[in-house]
Design an enzyme around this catalytic site. Structure first.
Site, mmCIF file in Angstrom:
data_model
loop_
_atom_site.group_PDB
_atom_site.id
_atom_site.type_symbol
_atom_site.label_atom_id
_atom_site.label_comp_id
_atom_site.label_asym_id
_atom_site.label_seq_id
_atom_site.Cartn_x
_atom_site.Cartn_y
_atom_site.Cartn_z
ATOM 1 N N SER A 248 0.944 -0.955 -0.120
ATOM 2 C CA SER A 248 0.049 0.276 0.384
ATOM 3 C C SER A 248 0.788 1.466 -0.616
ATOM 4 O O SER A 248 1.748 1.341 -0.916
ATOM 5 C CB SER A 248 -1.177 0.112 1.463
ATOM 6 O OG SER A 248 -2.036 0.742 0.927
ATOM 7 N N ASP A 476 -8.953 -4.507 -5.836
ATOM 8 C CA ASP A 476 -7.976 -3.740 -4.859
ATOM 9 C C ASP A 476 -8.635 -2.036 -4.357
ATOM 10 O O ASP A 476 -9.036 -1.048 -5.325
ATOM 11 C CB ASP A 476 -7.087 -3.124 -4.736
ATOM 12 C CG ASP A 476 -6.196 -3.143 -3.821
ATOM 13 O OD1 ASP A 476 -6.681 -2.313 -3.325
ATOM 14 O OD2 ASP A 476 -4.983 -4.075 -3.304
ATOM 15 N N HIS A 504 -7.152 -6.012 -0.688
ATOM 16 C CA HIS A 504 -6.326 -4.827 -0.794
ATOM 17 C C HIS A 504 -4.481 -6.099 -0.557
ATOM 18 O O HIS A 504 -4.308 -5.834 0.180
ATOM 19 C CB HIS A 504 -5.826 -4.024 0.449
ATOM 20 C CG HIS A 504 -5.700 -2.766 0.872
ATOM 21 N ND1 HIS A 504 -4.792 -2.533 -0.835
ATOM 22 C CD2 HIS A 504 -4.310 -1.970 1.441
ATOM 23 C CE1 HIS A 504 -3.807 -1.026 -0.701
ATOM 24 N NE2 HIS A 504 -4.201 -1.322 1.132
#
Length: 535
Positions: A248, A476, A504
């Site tokens: 991320s 995602d 994710h």
């Protein structure tokens, strides 16, 4: 099962959720060049994102300046953490790299678990779980250091460092717990000028609280500075090159490192990538699309179940039902069995929490059933509390504060004021009929920040860097797949690995195909064929 915290890029309430970490690969991974999936011959990008007129991030000089050598030459003192198998230390770094002053130095928390063998040690594997604001120390001790594939843990020291302002590294604080309770209830879908004023006042008070409590540190928590801290740690640990897994926001941190220090790049895995060339408004709007995609996947699954609280017709109808329910919470909050009621803002956060991983879908169905059919908001409130890192005693971690501090320093605010946010609502609602209005107004938070931004959108090329592996997930919510495409197209040495699935990020989340490819890269330096897809 463990959790790792992964954040969005802005917003008053939309910041962090739990991602379950599951599954470890066996000791003999298939060769990723031959068995990870089918190669996709289609072009990586279908638009002009790779050619956007954005200045590149320029690398720093390779020679370490004389005034920074004491930091690079320091010796870490390792001590027992109190967590079996882990050591802890403190890394000294300058508050301001442009003007180092020992009296102002920061001391950053570092943890490691030594390579367990068998096999020769490959060096240190630095891990960052995302954010900005997630604790890498906590993640390594609770997840990566025990849950990463055994062959990886056998060959690498697993290392985590809380970035400046985060977790145990001079943590930024902004509000008292009572003030934070009030802040999380702020209406982020204002209906009139009075409600707009309440929202902007909440943003202003949050920003002033950060400035009051964090002081000078607030101007020195940028991603560029965090990347420079990683380079100091790399040298102190005795590694010529950085080996790294970032998830991320951790991909932005890793890509920034590559852009600043391309000759020191080892094996970098950037999972669930951010696109550093985008403006803050673009990031927020495109992330709104990502959450809409994730909600559609959840809704399509839900309506096939007889007990779906959103009906059994179709995803579009389910979205309308959810939107109507959240809107009702605006005027009629639900009881929760405790003094705090479930407001529209908290209910929305609870739903968004479950979008990060399909493992939370059953919990969300249960929470929505209790709320919509029985008038009990306790389960949705629990999801929201998990999102905010609020414990049972009402105490908050610093993740929300660090998240805002880094984001608002890294990029200029998307809107100059409420009028611009209001005009943007229509575009955001086209991106997501359910969440768009919330995301548009939430993007105002940095407008009232007390520190001027030090960063801007940059194209990161990292020319001369060793091969870098970018991993993207097609559905995602928090880091839309096209961001992975965008970053992979910018990086001069990147290969894109795709997971066709939900949730994710992709590594260590149950896909043998993804794990085999990443493990092969980390352990043997084998890069999967560009365009490889896993499902």
């Amino acid at each position: 099962m463990d959790t790792r915290r992964l954040l969005r890029t802005g917003g008053v309430a939309l910041a962090t959720v739990a991602l379950l970490l599951s599954g470890c690969s066996g000791p003999d991974e298939p060769d990723p060049g031959s068995s990870t999936g089918a190669a996709d011959p289609s072009p990586r990008l279908s638009d002009d994102r790779a050619a956007r007129d954005v200045a590149p991030l320029e690398p720093l000089p390779e020679k370490i300046p004389a005034n920074l050598k004491p930091y690079y030459e320091q010796k870490l003192t390792w001590k027992d953490c109190g967590v079996p198998g882990f050591q802890c230390g403190r890394l000294r770094v300058p508050l301001d790299y442009a003007a180092p002053d020992r009296d102002e130095d920061l001391h950053l928390a570092v943890t490691r678990k030594r390579a367990s063998g068998p096999g020769g040690r490959l060096g240190s594997l630095h891990v960052n779980p995302g954010g900005p604001g997630s604790s890498a120390v906590e993640y390594v001790q609770l997840s990566a250091g025990v849950g990463y594939p055994a062959p990886v843990r056998a060959r690498y020291d697993i290392v985590g460092m809380d970035p400046r302002g985060v977790g145990r590294s001079e943590p930024i604080e902004c509000l008292s717990d009572k003030e934070m309770d009030s802040y999380t209830r702020t209406d982020v879908t204002p209906d009139d000028q009075g409600e707009i004023k309440k929202l902007t006042t909440a943003f202003e008070e949050f920003a002033k609280g950060c400035e009051k409590r964090a002081g000078e540190l607030l101007g020195h928590v940028s991603t560029v500075e965090a990347a420079r801290d990683m380079d100091v740690l790399r040298e102190v640990l005795g590694d010529d090159r950085l080996t790294y897994v970032g998830a991320s926001y951790g991909t932005y941190l890793g890509a920034t490192y590559a852009g600043l220090f391309p000759s020191r790049v080892g094996r970098l895995v950037l999972d669930g990538a951010m696109d550093p060339s985008l403006t803050s408004e673009q990031l927020n709007r495109e992330q709104t699309e990502g959450f809409d995609t994730a909600f559609t996947a959840f809704a399509e699954d839900c309506v096939e179940r007889r007990d779906c609280p959103l009906g059994t017709e179709n995803a579009k109808d389910a979205g309308r039902r959810l939107g109507d329910f959240l809107e009702r919470l605006d005027t009629r909050p639900l009881k929760t069995g405790q003094p705090r009621e479930l407001t529209e803002s908290l209910g929305t956060v609870g739903v968004l929490n479950a979008m990060y991983t399909e493992y939370y879908w059953p919990k969300l169905r249960s929470a929505l059933t209790a709320a919509m059919e029985d008038g009990d908001g306790a389960e949705l409130l629990s999801l929201a509390d998990d999102y905010y890192q609020r414990d049972a005693n009402g105490s908050y971690g610093n993740i929300m504060y660090a998240n805002a501090a880094v984001n608002c320093l890294d990029l200029p605010a998307p809107f100059e004021g409420p009028a611009e946010a209001k005009r943007a609502v229509a575009d955001f609602r086209r991106a997501s009929p359910v969440f768009g209005r919330n995301f548009a107004w939430a993007a105002l938070n940095c407008t009232y920040w007390q520190q001027e931004p030090t960063g801007e959108p940059r194209r990161i090329e990292a020319k001369g860097a060793a091969p870098i592996l970018v991993v993207g997930t097609t559905r995602d919510p928090a880091t839309p797949y096209k961001w992975s495409e965008g970053l992979a197209a910018q990086l001069s040495s990147a290969t894109l690995l795709t997971y066709d699935g939900d949730g994710h990020t992709a590594y260590v989340r149950g896909s043998d195909c993804i794990d085999s490819a990443v493990n092969g890269y980390l352990l043997r330096g084998v890069v999967p064929k560009d365009g490889t897809k896993c499902s």
